[in-house]
Write an enzyme that holds these catalytic residues in place. Sequence first.
Site, PDB file in Angstrom:
ATOM      1  N   LYS A 102      -5.313   7.482  19.787  1.00 18.71           N
ATOM      2  CA  LYS A 102      -5.862   6.296  19.119  1.00 18.71           C
ATOM      3  C   LYS A 102      -4.938   5.849  17.975  1.00 18.71           C
ATOM      4  CE  LYS A 102      -8.749   9.356  16.288  1.00 18.71           C
ATOM      5  NZ  LYS A 102     -10.076  10.007  16.204  1.00 18.71           N
ATOM      6  N   ARG A 146     -22.356   9.849  13.277  1.00 17.38           N
ATOM      7  CA  ARG A 146     -21.403   8.751  13.326  1.00 17.38           C
ATOM      8  C   ARG A 146     -21.540   8.040  14.669  1.00 17.38           C
ATOM      9  NH1 ARG A 146     -14.895   9.625  12.868  1.00 17.38           N
ATOM     10  NH2 ARG A 146     -15.297  10.488  14.925  1.00 17.38           N
ATOM     11  N   TYR A 155       8.913  -1.277 -12.623  1.00 15.63           N
ATOM     12  CA  TYR A 155       7.760  -2.019 -13.157  1.00 15.63           C
ATOM     13  C   TYR A 155       6.981  -1.201 -14.184  1.00 15.63           C
ATOM     14  CZ  TYR A 155       7.921  -5.650  -9.496  1.00 15.63           C
ATOM     15  OH  TYR A 155       8.263  -6.684  -8.690  1.00 15.63           O
ATOM     16  N   MET A 203       6.882  -2.872  -3.765  1.00 13.01           N
ATOM     17  CA  MET A 203       6.538  -3.247  -2.395  1.00 13.01           C
ATOM     18  C   MET A 203       7.584  -2.782  -1.378  1.00 13.01           C
ATOM     19  SD  MET A 203       5.770  -6.998  -0.776  1.00 13.01           S
ATOM     20  CE  MET A 203       4.497  -7.393  -1.968  1.00 13.01           C
TER      21      MET A 203
END
Length: 345
Positions: free
Chosen positions: A33, A128, A242, A290
């Site tokens: 998956k 679940r 930063y 990023m």
Amino acid sequence: MSTGLLSVDLDALVSNWRALDAMTQGETCAVVKADGYGLGAAKVGRALARAGVRRFFVAVAEEGAELRQALGPNVEICVFSGHMRGDTDMIGDMMLTPMCNTIGQLTRHLEALPEHPFGIQLDTGMNRLGLEIDEWASVAEIALSQNCRLVISHLACADAPDHPMNRQQLEQFHLMTDGISVPRSLAATGGILLGPEYHFDLTRPGVGLYGGMPFADARPVAHLDLPVVQIRDVAEGETVGYGNVWTAQRPSKIATVAAGYADGLQRVLSDRATLWHAGQPVPLVGRVSMDLITADVTDLPDLPGSLSVLGADQTVDALADQAGTIGYEILTSLGPRYARRYSGG
Ligand SMILES: *Cc1c(COP(=O)(O)O)cnc(C)c1O
């Protein structure tokens, strides 16, 4: 090249599957998956099918359809989320085996595709997915008289061997399934490691195949190397990145490396992760941004062209610990920007 390189070692993947397979008597399937835990379901699936896997599990029908196109008709592809509304054509055309989780799903399946194979998922306490004991009692006879291929349940605490929940769920699974002739499955990676009582007819390992805990003896499958874009000298007292969160305590060499939180190196790793170069640790300093991270390479004997994040020096779980998460999340967060290279298999 300016993106990181994600190398997937398919020989290690197959060797992890063989090692888990050797621990059990029954059939060992494979869970692929979330695009094969982020490493590429088609490539991972083909390598495992060549190694002998005959049954695969995915989360949703769309993943099953893609996997069918990659693997062809000779394997069974089971869908954990079952027979959802709107999925009937895909399940039929792509020969998927839905794990029916509710009486509604079972009814939908038997009405829409009466001869088509399916499985049943039972809830043994995780709350679940799956039928509860009284629901199962009311439909078991009908389900088992049709083309039911397997009955499964899932353990909530299998990564904690001493947790009383394991035995509780095992007993509940026996109570719900003893005496049926359809193959049964309870164990994922953690359940395999709990021992033979938990194995039943087939097991469904996922994370252990990809080199993650709780399979401590797994070989690493994902290797991530990041190119150094630039190295600069930073004087004592200067800051990096930063927010000025890191200040040089000595004259330092800082490498700027091409990957950031957009590539799955979460911002929470700021100022706390370790990168590696030829077996030597290199601290990540300052904020993760990023597309870039910065690392203190002052103590390396020479200037590196790249730094390693995952592989022989650092497992997915070691990095996960630094981020306060689990190996599963590290793997499935690896971004789409890396160049991907597959070896072996
Ligand atoms: C994800 C999943 C697995 C595989 O679990 P791992 O811990 O990765 O081995 C097996 N069964 C079900 C129902 C799952 O959701």
